[in-house]
Structures are given as C-alpha cells and as structure tokens.
Design an enzyme around this catalytic site. Structure first.
Site, PDB file in Angstrom:
ATOM      1  N   GLN A   1       3.355  -3.676   6.174  1.00 23.39           N
ATOM      2  CA  GLN A   1       3.037  -2.493   5.381  1.00 23.39           C
ATOM      3  C   GLN A   1       1.764  -1.850   5.915  1.00 23.39           C
ATOM      4  O   GLN A   1       0.842  -2.539   6.337  1.00 23.39           O
ATOM      5  CB  GLN A   1       2.855  -2.867   3.911  1.00 23.39           C
ATOM      6  CG  GLN A   1       1.760  -3.900   3.674  1.00 23.39           C
ATOM      7  CD  GLN A   1       1.695  -4.355   2.232  1.00 23.39           C
ATOM      8  OE1 GLN A   1       2.653  -4.217   1.484  1.00 23.39           O
ATOM      9  NE2 GLN A   1       0.546  -4.904   1.844  1.00 23.39           N
ATOM     10  N   SER A   2       1.736  -0.523   5.911  1.00 23.59           N
ATOM     11  CA  SER A   2       0.589   0.233   6.396  1.00 23.59           C
ATOM     12  C   SER A   2       0.258  -0.189   7.827  1.00 23.59           C
ATOM     13  O   SER A   2       1.123  -0.157   8.690  1.00 23.59           O
ATOM     14  CB  SER A   2      -0.596   0.043   5.449  1.00 23.59           C
ATOM     15  OG  SER A   2      -1.633   0.957   5.754  1.00 23.59           O
ATOM     16  N   GLY A   3      -0.976  -0.611   8.092  1.00 21.94           N
ATOM     17  CA  GLY A   3      -1.320  -1.052   9.437  1.00 21.94           C
ATOM     18  C   GLY A   3      -0.450  -2.192   9.910  1.00 21.94           C
ATOM     19  O   GLY A   3      -0.145  -2.317  11.101  1.00 21.94           O
TER      20      GLY A   3
END
Length: 218
Positions: free
Chosen positions: A76-78
């Site tokens: 998730q995200s980075g």
C-alpha cells in the site's frame, strides 16, 4: 509491503490470510534514508527470502512451508510502489501476482513535485514558509539517524509539509538511482505479472495522476 509514502508505518501493518505465509520487509524510511537506501533494503529482503527462509522454516518445523513459486506481492502507498518495482527488478523470482494500493508509481507529476497550498485529507498544511522551516528542522535534527517505523500521528505534520512543498520525490532522489524510474524499468523488462491497481479518483494524498497506467502500462 508496508508503505505510507515511505515515511511512516512498519512491517507489522498487515493482517492475516488463511493458508498463506506473510513475510513483510522492514526497510529504512524517509527523510532519514533515501530512495536508494530503501531499495537496497528491499533487495536484501528478497535475497534473504530466497536464500534463508526455506531453511529457516525447515529447521523450525513450520506447519506451513514456503512455496517460492507462488508469491503474491502486496503493498500500500509506498509499499505498493515497492511491490511493482520488485517484480520489475527481479523477474527471475517469478512473482505470480501484484496488488498495488494507492501507490505513487509515476513520480514526474505536478502533484508530487510542484509546491502549492492544498487540502490533504481535509487538513490544510502549515503555510509554505513555516512548512519549509519544519522540513529543514526535522532533517537537521535527524541527520545520521536510522528509522524503520513511525507513528502516523507523530509524522503527520511532516508528511503534510513534504506533500505541499513537493519535496517527497526530491528526497527519494538525493542519491540518483535508475531503480527509482518505473517507466525505465518497464521498458527494460517489457512486462509485469498480473497486476491489480487500486487507486481512488479523489485521493488528495497521492493523486491518480501518479498511477501512470496509460503512460506506462498500456
């Protein structure tokens, strides 16, 4: 893979799946580390996974044994960005499926690089001058330290400042590294495993322009 824009979160942030072994890498975080440092840590994780995990599971007589021919890489995200990059950098590991949630895959967009006041998750960051001061103060105070986890509430103001001031990507690229360039990697490799991209149209943290589906993947 834990993410939160490479700034907060840690490797314990994932829930369980039945009939699966979950292995989550721990890596250094911004702004104490650079993008190159983060990739070095993820490279070390993949090396450990393939050279040490099977023997570790066998020596401790785990009920479930790792099957490295059936790897699902989720982030998730980075962490979503790291999941995609892992498949691009290591096609020999035969990652079967990637799930990338609201990840910044394409960095060369105004949303990540151009300073501008904007509301992020309903909150206005500090004014630009104050935001720059907070960023510089944090970097100066944390120089030489290593951080692999962070409380989102403690780091929230810094994250707002970095996003508003367009500093996130410049911090990632302090040490130039071709591993950070998603389009370049995809042109080299030419393909990805089956990929599920999840991204909100109204994401005010990492805008959908960073997902690069039409620029890169199709």
């Amino acid at each position: 893979m834990a993410g939160d824009l490479w700034l907060v979160g840690d490797c314990t942030n994932h829930g369980g799946l039945s009939d699966a072994i979950i292995v989550s890498p721990d890596y250094r975080l911004l702004p104490e580390a650079t993008g190159a440092d983060i990739f070095d840590d993820v490279e070390a994780f993949w090396n450990w996974l393939h050279t040490s995990l099977p023997s570790l599971a066998q020596s401790y007589s785990w009920q479930a044994q790792p099957d490295l021919t059936r790897i699902l890489c989720v982030g998730q995200s980075g962490g979503g960005s790291m999941a995609v990059h892992s498949a691009l950098l290591h096609p020999e590991y035969s990652i079967k499926v990637i799930v990338s949630l609201y990840a910044p895959l394409y960095h060369n967009v105004p949303n990540l690089t151009v300073p501008r006041p904007r509301r992020i998750l309903g909150t206005m960051p500090p004014p630009p001058r104050k935001a720059e001061g907070l960023i510089r103060s944090y970097i100066k105070q944390s120089k030489g330290s290593v951080r692999t986890g962070g409380n989102p509430f403690d780091m929230w103001e810094l994250l707002l400042c970095l996003l508003q001031q367009g500093r996130l990507i410049s911090l990632m690229n302090i040490k130039p590294d071709s591993r950070l360039d998603t389009p370049f990697l995809l042109r080299q490799v030419g393909k990805l495993p089956p990929l599920w991209l999840i991204h909100g149209e109204d994401d005010s943290v990492v805008g959908p322009s960073t997902i690069c589906v039409h620029r890169v993947i199709f």
